[in-house]
Scaffold this motif. Structure first.
Motif, PDB file in Angstrom:
ATOM      1  N   GLU A 192      16.787  82.588 -50.878  1.00  0.00           N
ATOM      2  CA  GLU A 192      15.134  81.579 -51.336  1.00  0.00           C
ATOM      3  C   GLU A 192      15.531  80.648 -52.542  1.00  0.00           C
ATOM      4  N   LEU A 193      16.410  79.697 -51.749  1.00  0.00           N
ATOM      5  CA  LEU A 193      17.187  78.587 -52.710  1.00  0.00           C
ATOM      6  C   LEU A 193      17.453  77.629 -52.113  1.00  0.00           C
ATOM      7  N   THR A 194      18.021  77.160 -51.944  1.00  0.00           N
ATOM      8  CA  THR A 194      18.884  76.230 -50.879  1.00  0.00           C
ATOM      9  C   THR A 194      20.013  75.289 -51.741  1.00  0.00           C
ATOM     10  N   THR A 195      21.002  75.371 -50.678  1.00  0.00           N
ATOM     11  CA  THR A 195      22.607  75.241 -51.154  1.00  0.00           C
ATOM     12  C   THR A 195      22.125  73.695 -51.607  1.00  0.00           C
ATOM     13  N   THR A 196      21.816  72.914 -50.452  1.00  0.00           N
ATOM     14  CA  THR A 196      21.437  71.549 -50.575  1.00  0.00           C
ATOM     15  C   THR A 196      20.164  70.830 -51.973  1.00  0.00           C
ATOM     16  N   VAL A 197      21.158  69.764 -52.760  1.00  0.00           N
ATOM     17  CA  VAL A 197      21.196  69.927 -54.373  1.00  0.00           C
ATOM     18  C   VAL A 197      19.631  68.803 -54.142  1.00  0.00           C
ATOM     19  N   ALA A 198      20.116  67.720 -53.217  1.00  0.00           N
ATOM     20  CA  ALA A 198      18.579  66.677 -52.467  1.00  0.00           C
ATOM     21  C   ALA A 198      17.677  67.171 -52.014  1.00  0.00           C
ATOM     22  N   ASP A 199      17.314  68.656 -51.745  1.00  0.00           N
ATOM     23  CA  ASP A 199      15.938  69.486 -51.438  1.00  0.00           C
ATOM     24  C   ASP A 199      15.834  70.923 -52.512  1.00  0.00           C
ATOM     25  N   LEU A 200      16.498  70.665 -53.177  1.00  0.00           N
ATOM     26  CA  LEU A 200      16.668  71.858 -54.612  1.00  0.00           C
ATOM     27  C   LEU A 200      15.926  70.998 -55.271  1.00  0.00           C
ATOM     28  N   LEU A 201      16.028  69.960 -55.835  1.00  0.00           N
ATOM     29  CA  LEU A 201      15.615  68.867 -57.005  1.00  0.00           C
ATOM     30  C   LEU A 201      14.690  68.107 -56.337  1.00  0.00           C
ATOM     31  N   GLN A 202      14.156  67.993 -57.282  1.00  0.00           N
ATOM     32  CA  GLN A 202      12.954  66.522 -57.321  1.00  0.00           C
ATOM     33  C   GLN A 202      13.643  65.292 -57.669  1.00  0.00           C
ATOM     34  N   PRO A 203      13.561  64.267 -56.746  1.00  0.00           N
ATOM     35  CA  PRO A 203      14.284  63.240 -56.621  1.00  0.00           C
ATOM     36  C   PRO A 203      14.275  62.604 -58.103  1.00  0.00           C
ATOM     37  N   THR A 204      13.654  62.635 -58.427  1.00  0.00           N
ATOM     38  CA  THR A 204      13.583  61.748 -60.232  1.00  0.00           C
ATOM     39  C   THR A 204      13.918  62.361 -60.782  1.00  0.00           C
ATOM     40  N   TYR A 205      14.716  63.568 -60.993  1.00  0.00           N
ATOM     41  CA  TYR A 205      15.045  64.453 -61.866  1.00  0.00           C
ATOM     42  C   TYR A 205      17.037  63.693 -61.950  1.00  0.00           C
ATOM     43  N   ARG A 206      16.829  64.284 -59.804  1.00  0.00           N
ATOM     44  CA  ARG A 206      18.082  63.692 -59.889  1.00  0.00           C
ATOM     45  C   ARG A 206      18.546  62.241 -60.296  1.00  0.00           C
ATOM     46  N   SER A 207      17.469  61.054 -59.933  1.00  0.00           N
ATOM     47  CA  SER A 207      18.287  59.731 -60.283  1.00  0.00           C
ATOM     48  C   SER A 207      17.944  59.458 -61.746  1.00  0.00           C
ATOM     49  N   GLY A 208      16.870  60.539 -63.110  1.00  0.00           N
ATOM     50  CA  GLY A 208      16.291  59.813 -64.293  1.00  0.00           C
ATOM     51  C   GLY A 208      17.047  60.789 -65.131  1.00  0.00           C
ATOM     52  N   TYR A 209      17.565  62.342 -64.943  1.00  0.00           N
ATOM     53  CA  TYR A 209      17.529  63.343 -65.960  1.00  0.00           C
ATOM     54  C   TYR A 209      18.962  62.863 -67.337  1.00  0.00           C
ATOM     55  N   GLU A 210      19.175  61.466 -66.775  1.00  0.00           N
ATOM     56  CA  GLU A 210      20.497  60.797 -67.705  1.00  0.00           C
ATOM     57  C   GLU A 210      19.605  59.893 -68.634  1.00  0.00           C
ATOM     58  N   SER A 211      19.028  59.492 -68.213  1.00  0.00           N
ATOM     59  CA  SER A 211      18.098  58.222 -69.414  1.00  0.00           C
ATOM     60  C   SER A 211      16.216  57.612 -69.045  1.00  0.00           C
ATOM     61  N   ASN A 212      16.028  59.027 -68.459  1.00  0.00           N
ATOM     62  CA  ASN A 212      14.537  58.826 -68.421  1.00  0.00           C
ATOM     63  C   ASN A 212      13.760  59.488 -69.389  1.00  0.00           C
ATOM     64  N   ASP A 213      13.212  58.838 -70.263  1.00  0.00           N
ATOM     65  CA  ASP A 213      12.601  59.033 -71.163  1.00  0.00           C
ATOM     66  C   ASP A 213      11.414  61.052 -70.753  1.00  0.00           C
ATOM     67  N   ASP A 214      11.125  61.249 -69.468  1.00  0.00           N
ATOM     68  CA  ASP A 214      10.627  62.228 -69.315  1.00  0.00           C
ATOM     69  C   ASP A 214      11.689  63.649 -69.436  1.00  0.00           C
ATOM     70  N   PHE A 215      12.753  63.594 -69.567  1.00  0.00           N
ATOM     71  CA  PHE A 215      13.425  64.420 -69.387  1.00  0.00           C
ATOM     72  C   PHE A 215      14.480  64.248 -70.722  1.00  0.00           C
ATOM     73  N   ALA A 216      13.526  64.029 -71.523  1.00  0.00           N
ATOM     74  CA  ALA A 216      14.456  63.806 -72.819  1.00  0.00           C
ATOM     75  C   ALA A 216      14.571  65.378 -74.226  1.00  0.00           C
ATOM     76  N   SER A 217      13.828  65.825 -73.422  1.00  0.00           N
ATOM     77  CA  SER A 217      13.620  67.333 -74.645  1.00  0.00           C
ATOM     78  C   SER A 217      14.834  68.221 -73.784  1.00  0.00           C
ATOM     79  N   ILE A 218      15.136  67.558 -72.515  1.00  0.00           N
ATOM     80  CA  ILE A 218      16.232  69.195 -71.461  1.00  0.00           C
ATOM     81  C   ILE A 218      17.310  68.222 -71.680  1.00  0.00           C
TER      82      ILE A 218
END
Length: 415
Positions: free
Chosen positions: A304-330
């Motif tokens: 029901e999902l996809t193995t293609t990571v670019a399609d599975l995840l939001q672009p902002t999450y892929r590019s910003g997970y490590e530094s974006n304040d929006d993902f600090a709680s994660i």
């Protein structure tokens, strides 16, 4: 293919065995006692010494690591389901697990096995005690061990809650309390076996992570009536930030349900404040909560999902997970629930298949390096890479190697 053939042979053998014991399923009662943890027990089955010897002989024909294990079998064993009191989300809850123990008098060490990733209620240890993997584990009790297999919250008696996948605070109480309930269980007059104070820990995949969390908690806080002797973990996602960063950087990831399971559980249990559609593409974020219903299999969730990571995840999450304040709680949630190295005094082994694509071996390599930076050597923490093993094919070799190690430690302590 070797693993599938072995399980087919064992299934045929064990199906004959299960019929022979299936009529004896009445709960055993004892004199009234007040227990702090144990709520109830139910007899599941008996494993004969002869059947265990046959099973381990078959396994030895397929796995070098199982050679000689049939010679360690010395007694019949009985398997029980225990229901016991623990805590989840700060509230009291009834949870469950399996205990297999020698069907003879004596003082025996305990092996606590922490199970790997599962999403189906019907495949929890206490719901599926005759599955091949759990039957092998239960059969270790014929070698003079008491084998404990917790269900985890979310399975068995606690199906009403969502399993806290890789959540330290919601996982540890059930593991510790299972050991306390086991102590109460074996103290009853109708149980022949007794505990000595020796405790061995082992687990694979999620269970590897759980094992190290349990080991660290016992070393820091102690556990009455238990003396931790050794700990063996296989293919665990110890550093969740590292695992997440690895997945985000891939073109394809073969087990998208692992990541969906983690994020869904964390979001539901308020480990972080982000919504799923901030992490996953809208199409998949909308699906995920209904997929983890305790019935749908991991393979079906993957479909029901996809193995293609670019399609599975939001672009902002892929590019910003490590530094974006929006993902600090994660990031904070991953840090809070990851394993950090400590100055362990318990002999520890880390196993990992070199071809593991689900949980890459860098997870174990990084943790080994972290232990080394604290001054610990191979005598303290040893990393054992299993050549060409992937996540699935490494399970049994890890288990047999760990068991042989535990047997050698037990023999040394008896001499």
């Amino acid at each position: 293919m070797k693993l599938q053939n072995t399980f087919l042979i064992l299934s045929l053998l064990l199906s004959l065995f299960i019929v022979s014991c299936s009529n004896n399923d009445d709960p055993i009662t004892d004199e009234p006692q007040q227990f702090n943890y144990l709520e109830s027990e139910k007899f599941v089955s008996t494993i004969s010494q002869g059947m265990a010897q046959v099973s381990f002989t078959v396994l030895a024909s397929q796995f070098d690591e199982a050679a000689g294990l049939a010679n360690e079998v010395s007694n019949d064993a009985s398997v029980f389901k225990l229901v016991y009191t623990s805590t989840f989300q700060g509230e009291e809850i009834g949870v469950s697990g399996l205990v297999a123990l020698p069907d003879q008098s004596g003082n025996f060490p305990v092996i606590s096995f922490q199970n790997g990733t599962n999403v189906e209620h019907s495949r929890a240890p206490s719901a599926d005690p005759n599955s091949n993997l759990f039957r092998i584990l239960e059969s270790v009790a014929t070698m003079g061990f008491i084998v404990v297999i917790p269900d985890y919250p979310g399975f068995g008696e606690s199906e009403q809650v969502l399993h806290p996948y890789l959540e330290r605070g919601n996982t540890l109480p059930s593991l510790l309390d299972m050991l306390k309930a086991t102590r109460e269980f074996v103290g009853q007059s109708h149980i022949k076996a007794s505990l000595n104070d020796e405790l061995f820990l082992m687990g694979y995949s999620q269970g590897g992570w759980s094992t190290l969390q349990l080991q660290k908690a016992i070393e820091e806080d102690g556990l009455e009536s238990y003396q931790l002797k050794a700990s063996s973990s296989g293919a665990g996602p110890y550093n969740l930030s590292l695992i997440n960063s690895n997945i985000v950087a891939l073109d394809t990831y073969p087990m998208p349900y692992f990541l969906a399971y983690l994020m869904h559980a964390y979001q539901q249990h308020e480990q972080f404040s982000n919504a799923l559609n901030e992490i996953f593409a809208d199409e998949y974020a909308a699906k995920i909560p209904d997929l983890f219903d305790g019935v749908t299999s991991g393979a079906s969730i993957n479909d029901e999902l996809t193995t293609t990571v670019a399609d599975l995840l939001q672009p902002t999450y892929r590019s910003g997970y490590e530094s974006n304040d929006d993902f600090a709680s994660i990031r904070q949630a991953f840090s809070r629930n990851s394993i950090t190295a400590w100055e362990t005094s318990i002999p520890t082994r880390l196993y990992h298949g070199t071809s593991d694509l689900f949980v890459p071996p860098v997870a174990s390599e990084k943790l080994k390096t972290d232990f080394e930076e604290l001054g610990l050597t191979d005598d303290d923490v040893r990393l054992i890479l299993m050549p060409d093993a992937d996540h699935q094919s490494g399970i049994l070799p890890f288990g047999f190697a760990s068991l042989n190690w535990f047997l050698s430690i037990r023999e040394s302590s008896q001499n």
